[in-house]
Design a protein around this motif. Structure first.
Motif, PDB file in Angstrom:
ATOM      1  N   PHE A  72      -1.702  36.095   8.116  1.00  0.00           N
ATOM      2  CA  PHE A  72      -2.316  34.999   7.367  1.00  0.00           C
ATOM      3  C   PHE A  72      -1.341  34.544   6.302  1.00  0.00           C
ATOM      4  N   THR A  73      -1.643  33.353   5.766  1.00  0.00           N
ATOM      5  CA  THR A  73      -0.752  32.729   4.802  1.00  0.00           C
ATOM      6  C   THR A  73      -1.442  32.585   3.456  1.00  0.00           C
ATOM      7  N   VAL A  74      -0.719  32.961   2.420  1.00  0.00           N
ATOM      8  CA  VAL A  74      -1.194  32.706   1.057  1.00  0.00           C
ATOM      9  C   VAL A  74      -0.525  31.421   0.564  1.00  0.00           C
ATOM     10  N   ASP A  75      -1.329  30.464   0.190  1.00  0.00           N
ATOM     11  CA  ASP A  75      -0.812  29.138  -0.217  1.00  0.00           C
ATOM     12  C   ASP A  75      -1.500  28.726  -1.510  1.00  0.00           C
ATOM     13  N   LEU A  76      -0.749  28.726  -2.595  1.00  0.00           N
ATOM     14  CA  LEU A  76      -1.279  28.304  -3.889  1.00  0.00           C
ATOM     15  C   LEU A  76      -0.725  26.948  -4.335  1.00  0.00           C
ATOM     16  N   THR A  77       0.080  26.341  -3.466  1.00  0.00           N
ATOM     17  CA  THR A  77       0.746  25.083  -3.849  1.00  0.00           C
ATOM     18  C   THR A  77      -0.056  23.880  -3.364  1.00  0.00           C
ATOM     19  N   PRO A  78      -0.522  23.005  -4.264  1.00  0.00           N
ATOM     20  CA  PRO A  78      -1.290  21.839  -3.827  1.00  0.00           C
ATOM     21  C   PRO A  78      -0.380  20.793  -3.196  1.00  0.00           C
ATOM     22  N   PRO A  79      -0.926  19.912  -2.394  1.00  0.00           N
ATOM     23  CA  PRO A  79      -0.153  18.804  -1.837  1.00  0.00           C
ATOM     24  C   PRO A  79       0.432  17.940  -2.962  1.00  0.00           C
ATOM     25  N   ARG A  80       1.601  17.375  -2.703  1.00  0.00           N
ATOM     26  CA  ARG A  80       2.273  16.553  -3.717  1.00  0.00           C
ATOM     27  C   ARG A  80       2.600  15.178  -3.141  1.00  0.00           C
ATOM     28  N   ALA A  81       2.535  14.171  -4.021  1.00  0.00           N
ATOM     29  CA  ALA A  81       2.830  12.803  -3.586  1.00  0.00           C
ATOM     30  C   ALA A  81       3.312  11.988  -4.774  1.00  0.00           C
ATOM     31  N   SER A  82       4.152  11.025  -4.482  1.00  0.00           N
ATOM     32  CA  SER A  82       4.604  10.071  -5.503  1.00  0.00           C
ATOM     33  C   SER A  82       4.399   8.656  -4.976  1.00  0.00           C
ATOM     34  N   LEU A  83       4.119   7.720  -5.894  1.00  0.00           N
ATOM     35  CA  LEU A  83       3.778   6.352  -5.527  1.00  0.00           C
ATOM     36  C   LEU A  83       4.503   5.347  -6.409  1.00  0.00           C
ATOM     37  N   ARG A  84       4.723   4.177  -5.861  1.00  0.00           N
ATOM     38  CA  ARG A  84       5.101   3.000  -6.642  1.00  0.00           C
ATOM     39  C   ARG A  84       4.683   1.756  -5.860  1.00  0.00           C
ATOM     40  N   ALA A  85       4.508   0.659  -6.584  1.00  0.00           N
ATOM     41  CA  ALA A  85       4.110  -0.601  -5.958  1.00  0.00           C
ATOM     42  C   ALA A  85       5.165  -1.667  -6.234  1.00  0.00           C
ATOM     43  N   ASP A  86       5.260  -2.662  -5.355  1.00  0.00           N
ATOM     44  CA  ASP A  86       6.270  -3.703  -5.552  1.00  0.00           C
ATOM     45  C   ASP A  86       5.811  -4.792  -6.519  1.00  0.00           C
ATOM     46  N   LEU A  87       4.487  -4.864  -6.805  1.00  0.00           N
ATOM     47  CA  LEU A  87       3.977  -5.916  -7.669  1.00  0.00           C
ATOM     48  C   LEU A  87       2.938  -5.345  -8.630  1.00  0.00           C
ATOM     49  N   PRO A  88       2.895  -5.843  -9.875  1.00  0.00           N
ATOM     50  CA  PRO A  88       1.812  -5.461 -10.781  1.00  0.00           C
ATOM     51  C   PRO A  88       0.567  -6.328 -10.605  1.00  0.00           C
ATOM     52  N   ILE A  89       0.740  -7.469  -9.924  1.00  0.00           N
ATOM     53  CA  ILE A  89      -0.368  -8.398  -9.708  1.00  0.00           C
ATOM     54  C   ILE A  89      -0.062  -9.193  -8.449  1.00  0.00           C
ATOM     55  N   PHE A  90      -1.091  -9.486  -7.647  1.00  0.00           N
ATOM     56  CA  PHE A  90      -0.872 -10.333  -6.486  1.00  0.00           C
ATOM     57  C   PHE A  90      -2.091 -11.212  -6.250  1.00  0.00           C
ATOM     58  N   SER A  91      -1.887 -12.204  -5.385  1.00  0.00           N
ATOM     59  CA  SER A  91      -2.882 -13.258  -5.210  1.00  0.00           C
ATOM     60  C   SER A  91      -3.082 -13.527  -3.725  1.00  0.00           C
ATOM     61  N   PRO A  92      -4.002 -12.798  -3.068  1.00  0.00           N
ATOM     62  CA  PRO A  92      -4.210 -12.970  -1.623  1.00  0.00           C
ATOM     63  C   PRO A  92      -5.020 -14.220  -1.282  1.00  0.00           C
ATOM     64  N   ASN A  93      -4.426 -15.394  -1.589  1.00  0.00           N
ATOM     65  CA  ASN A  93      -5.140 -16.654  -1.356  1.00  0.00           C
ATOM     66  C   ASN A  93      -4.539 -17.461  -0.213  1.00  0.00           C
ATOM     67  N   GLY A  94      -3.600 -16.873   0.522  1.00  0.00           N
ATOM     68  CA  GLY A  94      -3.065 -17.537   1.705  1.00  0.00           C
ATOM     69  C   GLY A  94      -2.060 -18.633   1.448  1.00  0.00           C
ATOM     70  N   ASP A  95      -1.489 -18.686   0.221  1.00  0.00           N
ATOM     71  CA  ASP A  95      -0.525 -19.749  -0.061  1.00  0.00           C
ATOM     72  C   ASP A  95       0.899 -19.356   0.287  1.00  0.00           C
ATOM     73  N   GLY A  96       1.079 -18.146   0.814  1.00  0.00           N
ATOM     74  CA  GLY A  96       2.406 -17.710   1.217  1.00  0.00           C
ATOM     75  C   GLY A  96       3.214 -17.061   0.114  1.00  0.00           C
ATOM     76  N   SER A  97       2.673 -16.957  -1.083  1.00  0.00           N
ATOM     77  CA  SER A  97       3.385 -16.351  -2.203  1.00  0.00           C
ATOM     78  C   SER A  97       2.572 -15.182  -2.758  1.00  0.00           C
TER      79      SER A  97
END
Length: 272
Positions: A1-26
């Motif tokens: 059996f395995t002893v595992d005390l290490t939680p899953p790890r992840a890092s994130l970033r986004a390309d925009l702080p704000i966006f506008s999904p209104n279909g104008d292409g921008s």
């Protein structure tokens, strides 16, 4: 059996702080870039300001290096404008729970029209203190969230003559003194101005003025009388006075006949 005390790890970033999904292409989509450890599965969760889940993504073993979201919920409908967060979560085989830092971002689909007006349809930047500049005034529905502003003065053949640019805010007005971007005097002629306002949510608003004239040449006219004496007594001899005149093209010319005291006895106006 395995002893595992290490939680899953992840890092994130986004390309925009704000966006506008209104279909104008921008800025219609936001991209999350993510790195994770290898686990049984990972879940990406978008929550609204009330902490309710609006969108979920699921991956086996590792999360995709990038995931794109177009602002639609799990039900397939566009979520309302507001502040949202995105984070990654996982529980490994040993029951360790790992959660990434949350990324906060905004959705804003509000329309942001702009109207550009000029304070005159003709000006004369010749340094005489009279109509030496033309003033452009932008009127916008939304002044907050401006990313870039570009106002371009163009000649009659659509060549860029002068560019005003800024970031973060709109100026109350923009003043042009008739010089080019290189500092030279722009030639007389017809011009237009265009403003482009780009907002942080990706909305792009454009407005143009009507044509206006840069005119530094003074009006010119010459007058010559056929006779210096006339006798309007109805005898058919020298009954009328005639003057020959040539002029530059202007909005309005006014001719006056005055008596010896300078009082006008006859006024004539003509559009040339």
């Amino acid at each position: 059996f395995t002893v595992d005390l290490t939680p899953p790890r992840a890092s994130l970033r986004a390309d925009l702080p704000i966006f506008s999904p209104n279909g104008d292409g921008s800025k219609d989509e936001i991209t999350f870039y993510q790195e994770t450890t290898a686990e049984e599965s990972w879940t990406g969760i978008v929550r609204n300001r009330e902490n309710r889940v609006v969108k979920t993504f699921t991956w086996i073993e590792k999360a995709d290096a990038a995931v794109v979201w177009n602002g639609t919920s799990d039900a397939g409908t566009l979520v309302p404008d507001g502040i949202y967060t995105y984070r990654l979560e996982s529980v490994d085989r040993a029951g360790n729970r790992g959660v990434s830092d949350a990324i906060s971002f905004a959705i804003n689909t509000e329309e942001t029209p702009v109207i550009l007006s000029a304070d005159t349809d003709a000006f004369s930047p010749n340094g005489d203190g009279i109509k030496d500049v033309i003033r452009f005034t932008p009127t916008v529905k939304v002044r907050e969230g401006v990313e870039t502003v570009t106002l371009t003065v163009r000649s009659g053949d659509n060549a860029d003559v002068r560019v005003f640019s800024g970031r973060g805010r709109l100026e109350p007005d923009y003043v042009w003194d008739g010089t080019t971007g290189a500092g030279a005097r722009a030639p007389d002629g017809m011009y237009t101005a265009e403003i482009v306002v780009v907002y942080r949510n990706g909305n792009r608003s454009v407005s143009r003025t009507g044509a206006f004239e840069l005119d530094t040449a003074a009006p010119g006219i010459s007058v010559k009388a056929d006779k210096l004496v006339f006798s309007p007594d109805g005898d058919g001899n020298l009954d009328v006075f005639r003057a020959e005149q040539t002029s530059s093209r202007e909005n309005l010319w006014e001719g006056r006949i005055t008596d010896g005291r300078g009082a006008a006895v006859k006024i004539g106006r003509a559009h040339v």
